[in-house]
Design a protein around this motif. Structure first.
Motif, mmCIF file in Angstrom:
data_model
loop_
_atom_site.group_PDB
_atom_site.id
_atom_site.type_symbol
_atom_site.label_atom_id
_atom_site.label_comp_id
_atom_site.label_asym_id
_atom_site.label_seq_id
_atom_site.Cartn_x
_atom_site.Cartn_y
_atom_site.Cartn_z
ATOM 1 N N TRP A 158 0.829 -1.197 0.000
ATOM 2 C CA TRP A 158 0.000 0.000 0.000
ATOM 3 C C TRP A 158 0.875 1.262 0.000
ATOM 4 N N LEU A 159 1.894 1.288 0.833
ATOM 5 C CA LEU A 159 2.764 2.463 0.919
ATOM 6 C C LEU A 159 3.509 2.693 -0.393
ATOM 7 N N ASP A 160 3.963 1.621 -1.018
ATOM 8 C CA ASP A 160 4.671 1.743 -2.281
ATOM 9 C C ASP A 160 3.754 2.299 -3.367
ATOM 10 N N HIS A 161 2.518 1.802 -3.394
ATOM 11 C CA HIS A 161 1.564 2.180 -4.436
ATOM 12 C C HIS A 161 1.077 3.622 -4.278
ATOM 13 N N THR A 162 0.844 4.041 -3.053
ATOM 14 C CA THR A 162 0.213 5.359 -2.838
ATOM 15 C C THR A 162 1.195 6.479 -2.519
ATOM 16 N N PHE A 163 2.383 6.146 -2.031
ATOM 17 C CA PHE A 163 3.327 7.190 -1.635
ATOM 18 C C PHE A 163 4.677 7.105 -2.349
ATOM 19 N N ILE A 164 5.322 5.953 -2.313
ATOM 20 C CA ILE A 164 6.705 5.868 -2.798
ATOM 21 C C ILE A 164 6.784 5.999 -4.314
ATOM 22 N N GLN A 165 6.035 5.172 -5.048
ATOM 23 C CA GLN A 165 6.123 5.202 -6.508
ATOM 24 C C GLN A 165 5.696 6.544 -7.101
ATOM 25 N N PRO A 166 4.589 7.128 -6.650
ATOM 26 C CA PRO A 166 4.224 8.445 -7.218
ATOM 27 C C PRO A 166 5.029 9.606 -6.648
ATOM 28 N N GLY A 167 5.898 9.350 -5.664
ATOM 29 C CA GLY A 167 6.705 10.417 -5.085
ATOM 30 C C GLY A 167 5.917 11.394 -4.247
ATOM 31 N N ASN A 168 4.887 10.906 -3.557
ATOM 32 C CA ASN A 168 4.050 11.779 -2.741
ATOM 33 C C ASN A 168 4.685 12.064 -1.385
ATOM 34 N N VAL A 169 4.191 13.097 -0.740
ATOM 35 C CA VAL A 169 4.633 13.437 0.611
ATOM 36 C C VAL A 169 3.870 12.583 1.611
ATOM 37 N N PHE A 170 4.586 12.019 2.590
ATOM 38 C CA PHE A 170 3.969 11.178 3.617
ATOM 39 C C PHE A 170 4.016 11.896 4.961
ATOM 40 N N PRO A 171 2.870 12.018 5.654
ATOM 41 C CA PRO A 171 2.846 12.659 6.984
ATOM 42 C C PRO A 171 3.455 11.734 8.037
ATOM 43 N N TYR A 172 4.754 11.796 8.193
ATOM 44 C CA TYR A 172 5.486 10.859 9.051
ATOM 45 C C TYR A 172 5.147 11.056 10.525
ATOM 46 N N GLU A 173 5.068 12.308 10.938
ATOM 47 C CA GLU A 173 4.630 12.666 12.290
ATOM 48 C C GLU A 173 3.773 13.924 12.178
ATOM 49 N N CYS A 174 3.089 14.259 13.251
ATOM 50 C CA CYS A 174 2.409 15.550 13.296
ATOM 51 C C CYS A 174 3.460 16.649 13.124
ATOM 52 N N TYR A 175 3.229 17.553 12.214
ATOM 53 C CA TYR A 175 4.115 18.656 11.844
ATOM 54 C C TYR A 175 5.257 18.243 10.911
ATOM 55 N N TYR A 176 5.467 16.950 10.688
ATOM 56 C CA TYR A 176 6.640 16.523 9.938
ATOM 57 C C TYR A 176 6.299 15.575 8.798
ATOM 58 N N PRO A 177 5.849 16.129 7.654
ATOM 59 C CA PRO A 177 5.693 15.306 6.449
ATOM 60 C C PRO A 177 7.017 15.276 5.674
ATOM 61 N N PHE A 178 7.242 14.183 4.945
ATOM 62 C CA PHE A 178 8.456 14.046 4.149
ATOM 63 C C PHE A 178 8.141 13.424 2.792
ATOM 64 N N PRO A 179 8.952 13.725 1.767
ATOM 65 C CA PRO A 179 8.823 12.995 0.508
ATOM 66 C C PRO A 179 9.074 11.513 0.765
ATOM 67 N N ALA A 180 8.177 10.665 0.294
ATOM 68 C CA ALA A 180 8.227 9.248 0.635
ATOM 69 C C ALA A 180 9.329 8.510 -0.126
ATOM 70 N N THR A 181 10.116 7.757 0.624
ATOM 71 C CA THR A 181 11.099 6.833 0.066
ATOM 72 C C THR A 181 11.033 5.544 0.874
#
Length: 284
Positions: A158-181
Motif C-alpha cells: 500500500w505504501l509503495d503504491h500510494t506514496f513511494i512510486q508516485p513520489g508523494n509526501v507522507f505525513p510521518y509525524e504531526c508537523y513533519y511530512p516528508f517525501p516518501a522513500t
C-alpha cells in the motif's frame, strides 16, 4: 564585529534565556536539554560573543533532516541572520552522508520565513493543514469500521503504491511530512502503526499515536474522498476513543489535509484549522 556559529550545549541555556525574542513561554527553552542531545542539534549565531540567533536540526528515519526552531533577538532583526543560520545548518546536515533530504516547514502567512526558504535553495513540496478535532460524528454514518491489516508485506505494498512510486509526501509525524522513500518506512514502525482496509480493498488508512504539545491520534488517509468512504470515520473515531482513555489527558485527532480537502468538509465540521504549513526541501 566578531561572527561565529557553533553547536549549543546544555550550559548555554542562560544565553538563550537572555535573548529578546518576544516569544512567551518558549518551548525551546522548556525542552532545551532534549534539543541539544543527539539526534537533535541546536546552533547559535554569535555577534561579539552575544547569542543573537538560534536554529535547530532534527533527524528522522536516519536520512531526513528538518531545520527549524529559528529565533532571532529582536535587537538584531533585519540583518539576514535567519538566512545565515539556516544556510549553515543545511550545509551541516549534508555533511552527514546518511542525510539524503533536508527541509523545513513554514506557515503560509509567514512571508519572511518563506523568503528565507527560497534564499537558501529549498523549494516548495506541499501545503497542508494540521486539522484537529475531538468529534467526527458529523462525518460518521453508522457504518462498520474497516478491517485491520496485519501482514507486513501488504502494508508495504500500500505504501509503495500510494506514496513511494508516485513520489508523494507522507505525513510521518504531526508537523513533519516528508517525501516518501523506502528508507522512511522501517519495519519496526510499520509493525507499530495500525493499518486498515475498506471492504473492497480499494482504500487504506493508517492510525498511530503521537505527542507534541498534546496527545494525538494521527490519521493518514491518502485520498480526497474523505466524506464518501463509509466506515472511515467510524474507524478513526474508535481508535481515537481508545487512545484518549489511555492518555487521560488532552487528546485530539490530527489529519493532514490539503486546501482542496478542507473544502470538501461539511459546513458544520468540528475541525480546528489554523494557518496551513508549507513544506520546503532539497535532495542531496
Amino acid at each position: 564585529m566578531s561572527y561565529a556559529i557553533r553547536v549549543l550545549q546544555g550550559d548555554d541555556l542562560q544565553l538563550l534565556k537572555d535573548m529578546d525574542t518576544g516569544i512567551e513561554n518558549d518551548y525551546v527553552i522548556r525542552v532545551f536539554d532534549r534539543l541539544t542531545q543527539k539526534p537533535n542539534r541546536l546552533y547559535g549565531l554569535f555577534l561579539d560573543e552575544n547569542l543573537v540567533s538560534v536554529g535547530g536540526i532534527s533527524i528522522y528515519a536516519g536520512s531526513y533532516a528538518m531545520l527549524g526552531r529559528i529565533r532571532t533577538d529582536r535587537r538584531y532583526k533585519k540583518k539576514g541572520l535567519a538566512s545565515e543560520i539556516m544556510s549553515y545548518m543545511k550545509d551541516e546536515a549534508f555533511r552527514d552522508e546518511r542525510i539524503q533530504w533536508v527541509g523545513a516547514n513554514t506557515q503560509e502567512e509567514n512571508l519572511p520565513a518563506r523568503r528565507v526558504m527560497k534564499k537558501i535553495g529549498l523549494t516548495k513540496h506541499t501545503m497542508l493543514y494540521g486539522a484537529l478535532t475531538k468529534d467526527t460524528s458529523m462525518l460518521e454514518s453508522g457504518a462498520v469500521p474497516w478491517k485491520p491489516i496485519t501482514d507486513l508485506e501488504r502494508k508495504k505494498k500500500w505504501l509503495d503504491h500510494t506514496f513511494i512510486q508516485p513520489g508523494n509526501v507522507f505525513p510521518y509525524e504531526c508537523y513533519y511530512p516528508f517525501p516518501a522513500t523506502v528508507e522512511l518506512f522501517q519495519d519496526s514502525e510499520l509493525h507499530m502503526w495500525t493499518f486498515y482496509e475498506n471492504a473492497d480493498a480499494s482504500r487504506f488508512l493508517i492510525t498511530k499515536p503521537d505527542q507534541k504539545k498534546h496527545h494525538y491520534l494521527h490519521a493518514i488517509y491518502p485520498w480526497s474522498d474523505l466524506t464518501d468512504q463509509k466506515g472511515l470515520w467510524e474507524t478513526i473515531s474508535r481508535d481515537y476513543r481508545q487512545l484518549a482513555k489511555q492518555t487521560g489527558e488532552e487528546t485530539y485527532i490530527w489529519m493532514d489535509l490539503t486546501k482542496e480537502e478542507v473544502q470538501t468538509l461539511p459546513a458544520d465540521h468540528d475541525f480546528i484549522l489554523e494557518s496551513p504549513w508549507i513544506l520546503h526541501g532539497i535532495s542531496r
